[in-house]
Design an enzyme around this catalytic site. Sequence first.
Site, PDB file in Angstrom:
ATOM      1  N   ASN A 209       0.850  -1.142   0.055  1.00  0.00           N
ATOM      2  CA  ASN A 209       0.056   0.065  -0.115  1.00  0.00           C
ATOM      3  C   ASN A 209       0.842   1.130  -0.095  1.00  0.00           C
ATOM      4  OD1 ASN A 209      -2.458  -1.340  -0.184  1.00  0.00           O
ATOM      5  ND2 ASN A 209      -2.917  -1.016   1.782  1.00  0.00           N
TER       6      ASN A 209
ATOM      7  N   TYR B 229      -3.073   2.374 -10.925  1.00  0.00           N
ATOM      8  CA  TYR B 229      -2.687   3.210  -9.977  1.00  0.00           C
ATOM      9  C   TYR B 229      -1.892   4.134 -10.501  1.00  0.00           C
ATOM     10  CZ  TYR B 229      -4.991   0.651  -5.914  1.00  0.00           C
ATOM     11  OH  TYR B 229      -6.050   0.272  -4.973  1.00  0.00           O
TER      12      TYR B 229
ATOM     13  N   CYS C 110      -7.564   1.704   4.122  1.00  0.00           N
ATOM     14  CA  CYS C 110      -6.355   1.202   3.961  1.00  0.00           C
ATOM     15  C   CYS C 110      -4.945   1.902   3.445  1.00  0.00           C
ATOM     16  CB  CYS C 110      -6.650  -0.072   3.070  1.00  0.00           C
ATOM     17  SG  CYS C 110      -7.747  -1.158   3.599  1.00  0.00           S
TER      18      CYS C 110
ATOM     19  N   LYS D 269      -3.958   4.759   6.350  1.00  0.00           N
ATOM     20  CA  LYS D 269      -3.602   4.043   7.416  1.00  0.00           C
ATOM     21  C   LYS D 269      -2.493   3.306   7.582  1.00  0.00           C
ATOM     22  CE  LYS D 269      -5.253   0.013   8.449  1.00  0.00           C
ATOM     23  NZ  LYS D 269      -6.131  -1.265   8.537  1.00  0.00           N
TER      24      LYS D 269
END
Length: 438
Positions: free
Chosen positions: A212, A253, A264, A267
């Site tokens: 992530n 992305y 997600c 965080k």
Amino acid sequence: MKITVIGSGHLGATHAAGMAEIGHDVIGVDIDPTKVDTLNTGRSWFHEPELDALLARNIGAGRLRFTTDFAHAGEHGDVHFLAVGTPSGDDGAYDLSQLSTAVEKLSPHLHRPCLIVGKSTVSPGTARTIEDLARRLAPAAEAVELAWNPEFLREGTAVADTLTPDRIVIGVSSTEAEKTLRMLYAPITANHGCPLVVTDLSTAEMVKATANAYLATRISFVNAIAEMCNAVGANVADLAEAIGHDTRIGHHYFHPGLGFGGGCLPKDLHAFTHQADTNGINAAANLLRAVDGINQHMRERAVELARVAAGGELSGRCIAVWGAAFKPGIDDVRDSPALDVAQRLHDLDAHVTVYDPQAMAQAREAAPALRYAPSAAEAAQDADLILIATGWPEFGTLDPYVIGDRVVRRVLVDTQGVTSGTRWRSAGWMVTGLGHQP
């Protein structure tokens, strides 16, 4: 296999349904009786495409049910998945209180050898701590083993990500745990050719946050380039399309817009930054802070674009914000850039009316001071400006002439590039975007 899934949120409910779909006997557990009752009817308490059908099919087949009874779950399961939330704490690190509570409630009911498998996103070292806690509380004691199996679900495609994932990662400390998880996931790895990566606990704990953090970096990178394009008159959408054909880069992305949000990426980025700080890795911490800084800056940029488009003054302006969810296809508004921008405009004394195809109820709860409309057209009524904040495809299909008849001024700020600028300009609209002309 007999499985329990502790936690029935976006992750837990989907994972429980997915494990039942591949043939296991599954009990989902949650402390919220309302969620349990809803799930037992074959419906989810949140919006996730295809999930209701999966729930209904497997509950009907007798392979899946949900309960609040931890004793029943402990007696049932040979494998217990932990799928509870690990939100950000005040310092940015993961708050593990839900994880600890779940283990404290489950462990006293573990009377025989079993495997606990963590799916929640955590920092390295958590697995050992959780294993020690479980063994201390469980009658089975040392016969309880722990493994880590990070989740990679994306809201909007969570069912497909569960049943046909691009990889499964397991962190184990024994050959027996590895064997159990290979058997459990065999219907997926055998039928879909999904790679299964076996590693140690610490590596498995790091995988999700690392992934992530990288995805967040890609998003912030293309948005930083968007500002450069804006300065020199280039089109960032075309630029991203061009360099994305390089196989080393790719298109995923890599879409310019308002940046990332949700439960997600922010965080995990903050927790990863905290981990780097804790270990004194300043270069990594500085990089991750820059990624977060760019992400927040894009929201400020959108507000500034709206101010300029509104003639230099936001106070008293009527603004329609199309979009509230943090991305299209879902109803989640957690840390949503769209809703944040709408709230910022409101705080600058603009009269803001919001419309979203899925997330209206959640938006009203999160931002009750805003106005809401039941359609994009009604949100645009008497508006001085329309700002597209979530990239719902329906916004790109709207008729600019029909919408133009409702507004006071034909001004559109498309932060997501979902409209045809040429089409809207031909209808007399002034159209701007973040680093590109849509």
